[in-house]
Design a protein around this motif. Sequence first.
Motif, mmCIF file in Angstrom:
data_model
loop_
_atom_site.group_PDB
_atom_site.id
_atom_site.type_symbol
_atom_site.label_atom_id
_atom_site.label_comp_id
_atom_site.label_asym_id
_atom_site.label_seq_id
_atom_site.Cartn_x
_atom_site.Cartn_y
_atom_site.Cartn_z
ATOM 1 N N ALA A 429 0.826 -1.209 0.000
ATOM 2 C CA ALA A 429 0.000 0.000 0.000
ATOM 3 C C ALA A 429 0.861 1.261 0.000
ATOM 4 O O ALA A 429 0.547 2.253 -0.670
ATOM 5 C CB ALA A 429 -0.938 -0.001 1.208
ATOM 6 N N GLY A 430 1.957 1.227 0.755
ATOM 7 C CA GLY A 430 2.862 2.368 0.781
ATOM 8 C C GLY A 430 3.468 2.637 -0.587
ATOM 9 O O GLY A 430 3.566 3.791 -1.021
ATOM 10 N N CYS A 431 3.855 1.573 -1.278
ATOM 11 C CA CYS A 431 4.410 1.727 -2.628
ATOM 12 C C CYS A 431 3.364 2.290 -3.596
ATOM 13 O O CYS A 431 3.684 3.112 -4.463
ATOM 14 C CB CYS A 431 4.946 0.394 -3.134
ATOM 15 S SG CYS A 431 6.404 -0.197 -2.239
ATOM 16 N N LEU A 432 2.112 1.850 -3.456
ATOM 17 C CA LEU A 432 1.044 2.348 -4.332
ATOM 18 C C LEU A 432 0.811 3.848 -4.155
ATOM 19 O O LEU A 432 0.444 4.553 -5.102
ATOM 20 C CB LEU A 432 -0.257 1.586 -4.072
ATOM 21 C CG LEU A 432 -0.310 0.131 -4.547
ATOM 22 C CD1 LEU A 432 -1.623 -0.519 -4.123
ATOM 23 C CD2 LEU A 432 -0.158 0.066 -6.074
ATOM 24 N N SER A 433 1.011 4.359 -2.921
ATOM 25 C CA SER A 433 0.792 5.789 -2.691
ATOM 26 C C SER A 433 1.794 6.654 -3.448
ATOM 27 O O SER A 433 1.577 7.861 -3.624
ATOM 28 C CB SER A 433 0.868 6.098 -1.190
ATOM 29 O OG SER A 433 2.187 5.950 -0.702
ATOM 30 N N LEU A 434 2.888 6.052 -3.913
ATOM 31 C CA LEU A 434 3.873 6.803 -4.689
ATOM 32 C C LEU A 434 3.352 7.163 -6.078
ATOM 33 O O LEU A 434 3.845 8.119 -6.698
ATOM 34 C CB LEU A 434 5.172 6.004 -4.819
ATOM 35 C CG LEU A 434 5.993 5.820 -3.533
ATOM 36 C CD1 LEU A 434 7.116 4.824 -3.762
ATOM 37 C CD2 LEU A 434 6.549 7.157 -3.062
ATOM 38 N N LEU A 435 2.351 6.425 -6.572
ATOM 39 C CA LEU A 435 1.839 6.684 -7.926
ATOM 40 C C LEU A 435 1.157 8.052 -8.025
ATOM 41 O O LEU A 435 1.536 8.861 -8.887
ATOM 42 C CB LEU A 435 0.883 5.561 -8.344
ATOM 43 C CG LEU A 435 1.518 4.170 -8.525
ATOM 44 C CD1 LEU A 435 0.459 3.142 -8.876
ATOM 45 C CD2 LEU A 435 2.594 4.223 -9.608
ATOM 46 N N PRO A 436 0.136 8.370 -7.201
ATOM 47 C CA PRO A 436 -0.447 9.715 -7.309
ATOM 48 C C PRO A 436 0.547 10.817 -6.974
ATOM 49 O O PRO A 436 0.477 11.915 -7.547
ATOM 50 C CB PRO A 436 -1.601 9.686 -6.287
ATOM 51 C CG PRO A 436 -1.303 8.551 -5.369
ATOM 52 C CD PRO A 436 -0.573 7.559 -6.188
ATOM 53 N N LEU A 437 1.490 10.533 -6.071
ATOM 54 C CA LEU A 437 2.506 11.545 -5.758
ATOM 55 C C LEU A 437 3.388 11.830 -6.969
ATOM 56 O O LEU A 437 3.788 12.976 -7.203
ATOM 57 C CB LEU A 437 3.367 11.068 -4.586
ATOM 58 C CG LEU A 437 2.661 10.968 -3.227
ATOM 59 C CD1 LEU A 437 3.583 10.326 -2.193
ATOM 60 C CD2 LEU A 437 2.203 12.344 -2.744
ATOM 61 N N SER A 438 3.668 10.798 -7.755
ATOM 62 C CA SER A 438 4.465 10.980 -8.974
ATOM 63 C C SER A 438 3.729 11.857 -9.977
ATOM 64 O O SER A 438 4.327 12.720 -10.634
ATOM 65 C CB SER A 438 4.790 9.619 -9.600
ATOM 66 O OG SER A 438 5.531 8.814 -8.711
ATOM 67 N N PHE A 439 2.411 11.668 -10.102
ATOM 68 C CA PHE A 439 1.616 12.498 -11.000
ATOM 69 C C PHE A 439 1.628 13.960 -10.551
ATOM 70 O O PHE A 439 1.692 14.874 -11.373
ATOM 71 C CB PHE A 439 0.176 11.981 -11.073
ATOM 72 C CG PHE A 439 0.020 10.730 -11.896
ATOM 73 C CD1 PHE A 439 0.367 10.711 -13.242
ATOM 74 C CD2 PHE A 439 -0.483 9.581 -11.327
ATOM 75 C CE1 PHE A 439 0.233 9.566 -14.010
ATOM 76 C CE2 PHE A 439 -0.628 8.419 -12.076
ATOM 77 C CZ PHE A 439 -0.271 8.407 -13.426
ATOM 78 N N VAL A 440 1.543 14.176 -9.229
ATOM 79 C CA VAL A 440 1.610 15.542 -8.700
ATOM 80 C C VAL A 440 2.959 16.171 -9.040
ATOM 81 O O VAL A 440 3.031 17.332 -9.470
ATOM 82 C CB VAL A 440 1.382 15.555 -7.176
ATOM 83 C CG1 VAL A 440 1.645 16.947 -6.603
ATOM 84 C CG2 VAL A 440 -0.040 15.125 -6.837
ATOM 85 N N ALA A 441 4.034 15.408 -8.851
ATOM 86 C CA ALA A 441 5.378 15.926 -9.142
ATOM 87 C C ALA A 441 5.509 16.282 -10.623
ATOM 88 O O ALA A 441 6.068 17.332 -10.968
ATOM 89 C CB ALA A 441 6.425 14.891 -8.747
ATOM 90 N N ILE A 442 4.976 15.418 -11.497
ATOM 91 C CA ILE A 442 5.057 15.676 -12.942
ATOM 92 C C ILE A 442 4.258 16.931 -13.305
ATOM 93 O O ILE A 442 4.715 17.781 -14.074
ATOM 94 C CB ILE A 442 4.544 14.453 -13.727
ATOM 95 C CG1 ILE A 442 5.503 13.274 -13.550
ATOM 96 C CG2 ILE A 442 4.387 14.789 -15.204
ATOM 97 C CD1 ILE A 442 4.970 11.960 -14.083
ATOM 98 N N ARG A 443 3.044 17.050 -12.724
ATOM 99 C CA ARG A 443 2.198 18.217 -13.021
ATOM 100 C C ARG A 443 2.857 19.506 -12.532
ATOM 101 O O ARG A 443 2.855 20.518 -13.230
ATOM 102 C CB ARG A 443 0.824 18.045 -12.379
ATOM 103 C CG ARG A 443 -0.099 19.218 -12.639
ATOM 104 C CD ARG A 443 -1.509 18.941 -12.145
ATOM 105 N NE ARG A 443 -2.345 20.124 -12.234
ATOM 106 C CZ ARG A 443 -2.932 20.556 -13.338
ATOM 107 N NH1 ARG A 443 -2.763 19.885 -14.480
ATOM 108 N NH2 ARG A 443 -3.682 21.645 -13.337
#
Length: 456
Positions: A429-443
């Motif tokens: 679950a912790g690893c999955l939370s990195l996905l939306p954070l990556s999108f925020v960083a890209i945006r």
Amino acid sequence: MVGMMAVRTWIEPVVAGSQVASAFYDTALLLVVKNYYNQTNATTPFHVLEEAQQKAVSNFYIIYHLVLGLSPLVSAYGLSKLGDRIHRKIPICIPLFGYLGSKTLLLLLILLGWPIEVMYGAAAFNGLTGGFTTLWAGIMALGSLGSSENRRSLRLIIIELVYGLAGFLGSMASGYLFVGFSDRYQEGTVLVCCSIACYAFCLLYSIFVLTVPKPATSCPAKAKSAEMGSQLPTHTGAAAAAAESSQPSKGSSSTPVSPSKLIIILLFVAAILYDLAVVGAMNVLPLFLLREPLSWNAVQIGHGNAAGYVIFITSFLGVFVFSRYLRDITMIMIGVVSFSAGILIMAFVQWTFLFYIARAVMLFALIPLPTIRSMLSKHVEGSSYGKLFVLLQLSLVTTGVVTSTVYNKIYQNTLNWYSGFCFILSFIAGCLSLLPLSFVAIRQQSTTGSLQILTE
């Protein structure tokens, strides 16, 4: 006189006092419940007793956390809305009154020999008066209100640091207080009385001493940047609007804020996934410590809880250093990786020293949630802080209730097969939370690039 008024805006005494009280109460409740089911199964052979006790305590906490987590849904949003509209101290004082009443019920249970099910009623009373959901949202709103945008992450992590240090001291003392007076008083009586006294202090401080800070003004650099953005040519309006949405709000009550809904949604999703990982693991951890191979006693549990609070210090130091060189989103991702790596090690703990190694790896695990709150606050007006934070807190609590129930059931079913399986689920679950954070960083990276092009 001015200095005295500034001191009265400090929310830290409430944070410290309530967390010491909570640490005392959590240890007392766990051991009272354990002793209650030990007595109930006193004639059972030891190897059967341990498994039966684990399941009984787990079942108790499933119902307890369900009641504690769902009951604030009735009142939390309303109390926070009253805090935004009428007075900021409403979502602080009313939950503290609920804490005081619910903890008194545990004392009466010990003294009068009431059934353990009374604590479900205590949890309901705590939740209906707002509970931690409303209290923490109110504290975060006050902390954000009195801090400038460029120092808000540091301000909120300082509050978390005070919370952690108080929890550390409370946990260290809790085991000794539980057993230290057992020759003169019933086990847990002194510990629960100390908890009640701390909550009483917090309530009186909030009512008679605490004052609401005035909203901090935005920094000149950001104001100048915003002014430059407003002077851009009209044909670049769409790109400018996209760039503006990624920047912190001005904080001025006269200027409407245009938050980036996508960033807010992604941050909510990341916070929920990360909280799912943390809550799930931390809910089964006390049960994991009570059984073999660790089989910890009251003092060892107090030390273990105290070790968990050390991350408040290391996370504060991390934000203090990282905030000078890294963006908020980068700090959040560092914290997620820290927790995920530590909880993966916890899944394979067989000896006490390995438990403390896992805790050491989680040194930045506290960074994500307060930093996410800081990022969210930069996309709304100050008058909406209470509603925003309580919506986030309600999302986390609702997810936590479901997570607690599911994890406890999974723990029961994997107890004899592999007791660390729940920690592996938290790692995922912790690893999955990195996905939306990556999108925020890209945006953020793309909109920052757009703003640089426009200003040139």
